[in-house]
Design an enzyme around this catalytic site. Structure first.
Site, PDB file in Angstrom:
ATOM      1  N   ARG A   1      -4.462 -13.008  -9.895  1.00 39.86           N
ATOM      2  CA  ARG A   1      -3.197 -12.567  -9.313  1.00 39.86           C
ATOM      3  C   ARG A   1      -2.919 -13.368  -8.043  1.00 39.86           C
ATOM      4  NH1 ARG A   1      -2.149  -6.623  -6.706  1.00 39.86           N
ATOM      5  NH2 ARG A   1      -2.960  -7.717  -4.868  1.00 39.86           N
TER       6      ARG A   1
ATOM      7  N   TYR B   1       2.307  -6.976   1.503  1.00 43.37           N
ATOM      8  CA  TYR B   1       1.265  -6.370   0.672  1.00 43.37           C
ATOM      9  C   TYR B   1       0.454  -7.437  -0.058  1.00 43.37           C
ATOM     10  CZ  TYR B   1      -0.712  -4.616  -3.668  1.00 43.37           C
ATOM     11  OH  TYR B   1      -1.568  -4.369  -4.699  1.00 43.37           O
TER      12      TYR B   1
ATOM     13  N   ASP C   1       2.354  -9.277  -8.356  1.00 38.35           N
ATOM     14  CA  ASP C   1       2.744  -7.885  -8.149  1.00 38.35           C
ATOM     15  C   ASP C   1       3.938  -7.828  -7.204  1.00 38.35           C
ATOM     16  OD1 ASP C   1       2.950  -5.184  -7.716  1.00 38.35           O
ATOM     17  OD2 ASP C   1       0.925  -4.911  -6.925  1.00 38.35           O
TER      18      ASP C   1
ATOM     19  N   HIS D   1       5.352  -4.964  -6.386  1.00 34.07           N
ATOM     20  CA  HIS D   1       5.089  -3.734  -5.638  1.00 34.07           C
ATOM     21  C   HIS D   1       6.349  -2.898  -5.420  1.00 34.07           C
ATOM     22  CE1 HIS D   1       2.199  -1.515  -2.911  1.00 34.07           C
ATOM     23  NE2 HIS D   1       1.470  -1.864  -3.947  1.00 34.07           N
TER      24      HIS D   1
ATOM     25  N   GLU E   1       4.278  -7.678 -12.277  1.00 35.61           N
ATOM     26  CA  GLU E   1       3.949  -6.260 -12.177  1.00 35.61           C
ATOM     27  C   GLU E   1       4.898  -5.519 -11.232  1.00 35.61           C
ATOM     28  OE1 GLU E   1       0.309  -3.570 -10.301  1.00 35.61           O
ATOM     29  OE2 GLU E   1       0.003  -5.703 -10.695  1.00 35.61           O
TER      30      GLU E   1
ATOM     31  N   GLU F   1       1.469   1.814 -12.348  1.00 37.06           N
ATOM     32  CA  GLU F   1       0.331   2.255 -11.541  1.00 37.06           C
ATOM     33  C   GLU F   1       0.627   3.543 -10.776  1.00 37.06           C
ATOM     34  OE1 GLU F   1       0.141   0.061  -7.287  1.00 37.06           O
ATOM     35  OE2 GLU F   1      -0.232  -1.246  -8.988  1.00 37.06           O
TER      36      GLU F   1
ATOM     37  N   ARG G   1       0.119   0.067 -16.943  1.00 38.30           N
ATOM     38  CA  ARG G   1      -0.666  -0.168 -15.732  1.00 38.30           C
ATOM     39  C   ARG G   1      -1.287   1.079 -15.130  1.00 38.30           C
ATOM     40  NH1 ARG G   1      -3.340  -2.867 -13.145  1.00 38.30           N
ATOM     41  NH2 ARG G   1      -2.337  -2.996 -11.125  1.00 38.30           N
TER      42      ARG G   1
ATOM     43  N   GLU H   1      -7.716  -5.050 -14.154  1.00 41.68           N
ATOM     44  CA  GLU H   1      -7.772  -5.389 -12.732  1.00 41.68           C
ATOM     45  C   GLU H   1      -9.166  -5.069 -12.192  1.00 41.68           C
ATOM     46  OE1 GLU H   1      -5.236  -4.475  -8.645  1.00 41.68           O
ATOM     47  OE2 GLU H   1      -5.128  -3.055 -10.329  1.00 41.68           O
TER      48      GLU H   1
ATOM     49  N   TRP I   1       7.403   0.525  -0.081  1.00 43.62           N
ATOM     50  CA  TRP I   1       6.232  -0.278   0.270  1.00 43.62           C
ATOM     51  C   TRP I   1       5.479  -0.670  -1.007  1.00 43.62           C
ATOM     52  CZ3 TRP I   1       0.889   0.152  -0.405  1.00 43.62           C
ATOM     53  CH2 TRP I   1       0.133  -0.842   0.246  1.00 43.62           C
TER      54      TRP I   1
END
Length: 409
Positions: A147, A159, A217, A219, A243, A269, A290, A346, A409
């Site tokens: 990643r 992040y 990602d 996020h 992602e 996630e 995820r 992951e 975030w």
């Protein structure tokens, strides 16, 4: 095989974890992970006050019945706290059942569907040379998929970037939750991010060639049309996945993203149940699931979600950062090894203190993970070591835009 006791252990080796240990009348123990990053005590209280009293005297072998009892019997369903608590019970009972059978857990899930579990690591940097060095370091560690996260000019902290300073000195490649009385405030600028990211992937591809699987990602920080723009701009660099490109509580939003890009999408996630995925899976709006075993009701629930996804050629990409304890990670690995529609796992390495508290049988070699052959999950908890590291308040950061508006975030 009746449950004699259940204990909730909150410890903080390297970072906070919530562990459930169930013991049967004949002395078998099982472990489950209920860690909810930044909200650990909420999950611990739910377990201790509302779930543990219901477990005493129940048959540990009745995993599905216990799952349905805890989910349907509470009336108030779903949500991260409830599903993390149910997951801890579910995984602990599977651990016990596999120990009673004298087998590693994956054997009870149908046996191995592969020899090893391909994992990806997290490379990052403040600039392109630093990112390239980080990729090299991960390749030397054995990772065969990586990643890529990057700092962005004009944004102070992003992040996933390890080298950026953060309150309390915490490193982003290890644990973004910062041990402090209040959460840290960070800044965000989507337009700057969208301009910068393609240049980073161009540099990585030029350096490492077309074969290395690369992931990124987002996020949850983009609107659907912004996510579509990013996915399209990254198509020349052949990502393994993009992602969490947009907050996916609005499942319909992924239709717009899908219309504009062929970059594979991974979502989930922060999801907790199959209901979060219904539209996404049925309409094939994503390519990878995820969710974490720890946050989605355990092995029983995750296997059902992934069986549903398999009907639509959607694969697994189970969440596995360091706020998933070694117990939760082991549960994911047993499921990864058994299911047919495995995609990738992951894998962030835990710190030395965590590895002292949680003694593990799983291994990582040449880019592949394996849960090991010990009966059960293959993880044992050192209670004395856990007690030496008491809970410490910690928060994930939050974001504001340049004008002061709170952002994802």
């Amino acid at each position: 095989m009746k449950i004699k006791s259940a204990e909730v252990i909150v410890s903080s080796p390297d970072r906070n974890f919530v562990t459930l240990q169930i013991t049967t009348e004949d002395g078998l123990t099982g472990l489950g992970d209920a860690t909810l990053n930044g909200r650990e005590l909420a999950a611990a209280a739910y377990l201790e006050h509302h779930v543990v009293p219901l477990l005493i005297g129940r048959d540990a072998h009745r995993i599905e019945d216990t799952w349905q009892f805890l989910y349907r019997g509470a009336y108030w369903r779903r949500g991260p706290v409830t599903m993390a608590a149910i997951a801890a019970v579910d995984v602990a009972l599977w651990d016990i059942k596999a120990k009673a059978a004298g087998m590693p857990l994956y054997q009870l899930l149908g046996g191995a569907s592969r020899d090893g579990i391909r994992a990806y690591g997290h490379a990052s940097g403040r600039d392109i040379p630093e990112i390239l060095d980080s990729v090299r370091e991960h390749l030397e560690l054995g990772y065969k998929a990586i990643r890529i996260q990057t700092a962005v000019p004009g944004i102070d902290a992003v992040y996933g970037v390890a080298a950026q300073p953060s309150a309390g000195g915490t490193r982003y490649d290890y644990e973004p939750a910062q041990r402090a009385a209040l959460p840290a405030e960070e800044d965000w600028d989507t337009r700057a991010y969208l301009r910068h990211i393609p240049t980073v992937f161009e540099a990585v591809r030029n350096e490492f060639g077309p074969e290395l699987p690369l992931l990124h990602d987002g996020h949850h920080r983009m609107t659907p049309i912004e996510a579509a723009r990013l996915g399209k701009s990254l198509e020349p660099y052949d990502l393994f996945w993009l992602e969490d490109c947009t907050p996916a509580e609005n499942q319909d939003a992924l239709r717009l993203v899908r219309q504009h890009t062929t970059t594979p999408l991974a979502i989930g996630e922060v999801f907790n149940t199959v209901f979060d995925y219904q539209t996404l899976i049925r309409e094939q709006l994503i390519d990878y699931v995820r969710s974490a075993v720890t946050h989605t009701g355990g092995i029983s629930a995750m296997k059902k979600i992934l069986d549903f996804a398999a009907q639509y050629q959607i694969k697994s990409g189970i969440h596995g950062p360091t706020d998933i304890s070694p117990v939760g990670m082991a549960a994911a690995l047993h499921l990864d090894l058994a299911i047919h529609n495995f995609g990738i796992q992951e894998y962030m390495r835990h710190g030395d203190l965590t590895n002292e508290v949680f003694q593990q049988s799983f291994s990582f070699k040449d880019g592949y993970l394996h849960p090991g052959e010990q009966p059960g999950l293959g993880v044992e908890l050192d209670l004395d070591a856990a007690a030496a590291h008491p809970y410490t308040p910690a928060y994930l950061p939050f974001n504001r835009l340049k004008d002061g508006t709170i952002h994802d975030w």
